[in-house]
Design a protein around this motif. Structure first.
Motif, PDB file in Angstrom:
ATOM      1  N   SER A 107       0.826  -1.206   0.000  1.00  0.00           N
ATOM      2  CA  SER A 107       0.000   0.000   0.000  1.00  0.00           C
ATOM      3  C   SER A 107       0.859   1.255   0.000  1.00  0.00           C
ATOM      4  O   SER A 107       0.506   2.255  -0.642  1.00  0.00           O
ATOM      5  N   VAL A 288      -6.590   1.054  -1.310  1.00  0.00           N
ATOM      6  CA  VAL A 288      -5.463   0.122  -1.364  1.00  0.00           C
ATOM      7  C   VAL A 288      -5.538  -0.823  -0.173  1.00  0.00           C
ATOM      8  O   VAL A 288      -6.151  -0.517   0.843  1.00  0.00           O
ATOM      9  N   THR A 294      -0.509   4.010   6.187  1.00  0.00           N
ATOM     10  CA  THR A 294       0.370   4.235   5.037  1.00  0.00           C
ATOM     11  C   THR A 294      -0.007   5.491   4.264  1.00  0.00           C
ATOM     12  O   THR A 294       0.715   5.877   3.334  1.00  0.00           O
TER      13      THR A 294
END
Length: 412
Positions: A107, A288, A294
């Motif tokens: 990701s 994602v 992230t």
């Protein structure tokens, strides 16, 4: 597993459990999870359970629930902390690092590409893909809740604790409600669930000494103090990014969505990232697999163009995850030594029952409320749940079915 007596769990500071597998094995399993775990932290816990507890038996159901309960108590990204702990449990420190890297990097790379200009979300098919992945999360979380409820709420008292915890989370609706529900469950467990000590074999054993755990906690405290001082004494964008993202990762309870206000103040207020870029990063992170934290990679890469942006993405990504990893690595060696005590086992029974309620509440809101928007998505959710629970199709295959179904519904 071993049948050692309870007191044997209280080993010397240098004692550590022997790893049961290899870092390469951990890397392979978590690479699959990093590529297929859509749906947010609660869904991630369901993916972990299905792949590593049910199918591969890396850890007992009880041990897994202990890790989940502990991660819910601590600040930081709960699913990443559980994944890191599973890697530690399976293959030591290298296993923990392999689990974190494999679960996080897919990701992170996609979000850096998105920030640098690669199109990620565009058009009705992409919107249908996201809708389908949300439906998959419904099936995954429902499967996890049902499986954990059978093991962790086998009697009326623990079932009542689970119901109360779920009700508290739904009624209060804040990140702190989760922590309060699990804490209340632990207290009720101490009062109501003391009978019948569980075997020590169910305890989580981590191959890290208590001395190393204390060092991890000391490093966490040092960085919390040192990073703002260094950023003030030697002003630079990388140091300021490291300071802001480290504090965000260290102070947030309640999952990835709760960190967003902290990140917004860290990157939008100084003018590094516009409000539009920040919201675009949040939207991209929903599309994602892997942890929502992230989004730090997207924000870091958005601060500067080209190679400098990639460097800042790495700094932001490491800084936001590091506090949670240091904290779980620091606490687990002491936690493992305490698990054999009857009073602690009673606390854990209550906390684990509360975790079932918390997950059930999360299954309703936000998982079901955001995914099941009409009759076709409900039908797709039922199909995915039947495939996962009844037919026992692997979770990654259900992801494909859900994503394809979402795009088909969008097309028609």
């Amino acid at each position: 597993m071993t049948d050692r007596p309870v007191d044997a769990a209280l080993e010397s500071d240098d004692a550590a459990a022997a790893p049961r597998g290899s870092a390469l094995e951990v890397l392979g399993q978590f690479t699959v999870l990093g590529l297929t775990s859509f749906g947010g932290p609660v869904a991630h816990l369901g993916y972990f359970r299905e792949r590593l507890v049910v199918r591969r038996r890396w850890i007992s159901e009880q041990g897994y629930a202990d890790l989940v309960a502990l991660a819910q108590f601590l600040p930081g990204p709960a699913s990443s902390q559980v994944g890191f702990a599973l890697g530690l449990h399976r293959a030591g420190l290298l296993g923990g690092l392999a689990a974190f890297a494999a679960f996080t990097l897919p990701s992170a790379v996609l979000l850096v590409l998105a920030a640098l200009g690669a199109p990620l979300l565009d058009g009705p098919l992409a919107e249908g893909l996201i809708a389908g992945l949300k439906v998959v999360a419904v099936a995954v979380v429902a499967h996890a809740v049902l499986g954990m409820a059978r093991t962790l709420t086998p009697d009326l008292r623990r079932a009542a604790i689970a119901v109360g915890a779920g009700a508290l989370v739904l009624l209060v609706g804040s990140g702190w409600a989760t922590l309060a529900a699990i804490a209340a469950g632990a207290v009720l467990g101490l009062l109501l669930c003391r009978a019948g000590a569980a075997p020590v074999a169910g305890a989580v054993r981590i191959p890290i000494s208590r001395r190393a755990g204390a060092a991890s906690l000391g490093l966490l405290a040092l960085l919390l103090v040192a990073l703002p001082v260094l950023a003030a004494l030697a002003p630079s964008v990388p140091l300021a990014v490291a300071d802001g993202f480290f504090r965000a990762g260290a102070l947030v309870f309640g999952g990835g969505h709760v960190v967003l206000p902290l990140l917004e103040s860290a990157v939008v207020a100084p003018g590094w990232v516009s409000e539009q870029q920040f919201l675009a990063g949040y939207g991209a992170a929903q599309a994602v697999p892997g942890p929502l934290f992230t989004v730090a990679a997207f924000l870091g890469a958005s601060i500067a163009p080209g190679a400098e942006g990639v460097l800042l993405a790495v700094v932001a990504l490491v800084a936001i995850f590091l506090p949670g990893l240091l904290l779980i690595a620091g606490v687990l060696p002491f936690w493992g030594a305490l698990q054999g005590r009857p009073a602690v086992q009673a606390l854990v029974r209550g906390a684990n029952a509360a975790v079932v309620g918390v997950l059930a509440a999360a299954l309703y809101d936000p998982v079901m409320t955001s995914a099941l928007v009409d009759a076709p998505t409900i039908a797709l959710a039922v199909l995915c749940t039947v495939l996962l629970v009844v037919v026992r199709v692997p979770a990654w295959a259900v992801v494909i079915v859900g994503a394809g179904g979402g795009m088909l519904l969008s097309a028609f």
